[in-house]
Design an enzyme around this catalytic site. Structure first.
Site, PDB file in Angstrom:
ATOM      1  N   LYS A  51      -6.504 -12.507 -11.690  1.00 32.82           N
ATOM      2  CA  LYS A  51      -7.608 -12.337 -10.749  1.00 32.82           C
ATOM      3  C   LYS A  51      -8.437 -11.125 -11.131  1.00 32.82           C
ATOM      4  CE  LYS A  51      -8.487 -11.801  -5.769  1.00 32.82           C
ATOM      5  NZ  LYS A  51      -7.855 -11.645  -4.430  1.00 32.82           N
TER       6      LYS A  51
ATOM      7  N   LYS B 288       0.834  -1.204   0.000  1.00 39.18           N
ATOM      8  CA  LYS B 288       0.000   0.000   0.000  1.00 39.18           C
ATOM      9  C   LYS B 288       0.870   1.257   0.000  1.00 39.18           C
ATOM     10  CE  LYS B 288      -4.279  -1.611   0.261  1.00 39.18           C
ATOM     11  NZ  LYS B 288      -5.321  -1.275  -0.736  1.00 39.18           N
TER      12      LYS B 288
ATOM     13  N   LYS C 146     -11.013  -4.420  -9.815  1.00 37.90           N
ATOM     14  CA  LYS C 146     -11.847  -3.297 -10.231  1.00 37.90           C
ATOM     15  C   LYS C 146     -11.138  -2.348 -11.191  1.00 37.90           C
ATOM     16  CE  LYS C 146     -14.650  -3.592  -6.065  1.00 37.90           C
ATOM     17  NZ  LYS C 146     -15.081  -2.983  -4.798  1.00 37.90           N
TER      18      LYS C 146
END
Length: 328
Positions: free
Chosen positions: A194, A111, A197
Site C-alpha cells: 500500500k 500506535k 508517506k
C-alpha cells in the site's frame, strides 16, 4: 440525501494512493450524498506536530482537496477544530467508554508500539473522537479502509450504548462505505502492498515530472519473466496497477504482451509510466499551486465550511444535551 462523513489527518501532501483510494470516490459522492469532508487537526495532536505547522498543514490539505475537484458548494469542507461541538460530544462518549475496550483496539496497540515514548490519552480515546466526528452529523455512511473497521465498530457500539442508556433513537449506527467501482488500492513503489508517506514509497500529487521520473525509476522490480505467460510477482503487479490507472489501454496491453513473451524491458516500462503519471499529475499540480497561493480564499472556504458544519453539529448537540439532562 444520506449523510456521509470522512476525515483526513493533515500530516503531509496527498499522494496517488489518497486520490485513487478515496478522493476520486468523493468526487462522485458529493453529487449523491450530503457530504462532510473534514481535516482532522485535533487527531494530529497525538503525534505532536509543531505549532507553526497546525494551520499550514490544514491549508495544504484544503488546497489539494479543492485542486482534485471537491466542490465547497456541493460538499461541506471544514477544519475539525473549527467545530467545537465535536469536543463536547467527545466528552459525553468518553464518559460511557470503558478502559478495557479501548485498550484492546488494534489502532491503539499499533500506535503505542510505534511511539512508545508518547502513549497519550488521545491515542487511547481515538475511537471516541472518531465516533464524535461521525455522530455529530448523524452520518450513516463513512468511507474507510479495512484498517479502520474496528474503529467503525466502536462508533456503532457507542451509538447503540448511548441510545440504550437514554432510551432514545438519536444516533443512527454508521456503516463503512466505499464506491468499489471508484476506489483502487494503490501499491507502494518500494514493493509494499500500500502506498504511504514513507521514503521511496509514494508519489505526491504535488510532485513534478522530474521528481516522478526519479521515483519511478527506483521502483522495485525483479529479474524478469523466464516462462511465457507466467503469473506476475507482487512487485510487478504493482507497476501494472499504475499502468492500469494512468496509462492508455493500448499501453497497458503492449507491456502485458511484452511480459507474456518474456521480452519486457523494465526500463522502458518505467519511463512510460513516469511520463503518464506526470501527465496525470500536471493539471492537479497546477491547481494546487494556484489555490495554495490564495490564502484568503482558502480561509474563506474553511470559514464557510465551519459555519455549515457547525449548524449541523449544534442541532445534534442540542438534542444530546436535552437527552442527557443538561440545559439546552
Amino acid at each position: 440525501m444520506e449523510t456521509v462523513v470522512s476525515g483526513i489527518r493533515p500530516t503531509g501532501n496527498l499522494h496517488l494512493g489518497n486520490y485513487f483510494g478515496a478522493v476520486k470516490s468523493f468526487l462522485q459522492m458529493q453529487n449523491e450524498y450530503n457530504c462532510f469532508f473534514f481535516i482532522a487537526d485535533w487527531h494530529s495532536l497525538t503525534t505532536r506536530p509543531r505549532p507553526e505547522d497546525i494551520i499550514k498543514s490544514s491549508r495544504t490539505i484544503l488546497a489539494e482537496y479543492l485542486a482534485c475537484g471537491i466542490d465547497p458548494e456541493k460538499a461541506t469542507i471544514y477544519v475539525q477544530s473549527d467545530v467545537k461541538e465535536v469536543l463536547e460530544l467527545y466528552l459525553y462518549l468518553n464518559m460511557n467508554a470503558y478502559l478495557g475496550e479501548m485498550e484492546r483496539c488494534t489502532t491503539f496497540k499499533e500506535k503505542a508500539r510505534k511511539q512508545p515514548d508518547n502513549v497519550n490519552a488521545g491515542l487511547l480515546t481515538y475511537p471516541t473522537l472518531m465516533a464524535a466526528d461521525i455522530l455529530i452529523h448523524k452520518a450513516v455512511k463513512v468511507p474507510v479502509g479495512k484498517d479502520q473497521e474496528q474503529n467503525m465498530e466502536m462508533a456503532r457500539k457507542f451509538a447503540r450504548r448511548f441510545n440504550t442508556m437514554y432510551e432514545t433513537e438519536l444516533f443512527p449506527e454508521p456503516q463503512s462505505f466505499s464506491l468499489a467501482s471508484q476506489a483502487v488500492k494503490i501499491p507502494g513503489l518500494d514493493g509494499s502492498g500500500k502506498m504511504g508517506k514513507s521514503e521511496g514509497n509514494c508519489i505526491y500529487l504535488m510532485d513534478d515530472a522530474e521528481t516522478i521520473r526519479k521515483k519511478v525509476m527506483k521502483a522495485v522490480t525483479d529479474s524478469g519473466p523466464t516462462t511465457p505467460n507466467s503469473e506476475k510477482p507482487e512487485v510487478i503487479k504493482n507497476l501494472f496497477t499504475f499502468l492500469d490507472i494512468v496509462s492508455a489501454k493500448d499501453t497497458y496491453q503492449y507491456f502485458d504482451e511484452k511480459w507474456n513473451d518474456c521480452s519486457i524491458r523494465y526500463g522502458d516500462l518505467k519511463k512510460q509510466l513516469a511520463e503518464d503519471i506526470a501527465k496525470f499529475n500536471a493539471p492537479i499540480r497546477e491547481r494546487i499551486n494556484e489555490y495554495s497561493q490564495d490564502i484568503e480564499f482558502l480561509d474563506r472556504v474553511a470559514k464557510i465550511g465551519a459555519e455549515k458544519a457547525g449548524e449541523s453539529a449544534s442541532k445534534t448537540l442540542e438534542e444530546v444535551r436535552k437527552t442527557i439532562g443538561f440545559r439546552i
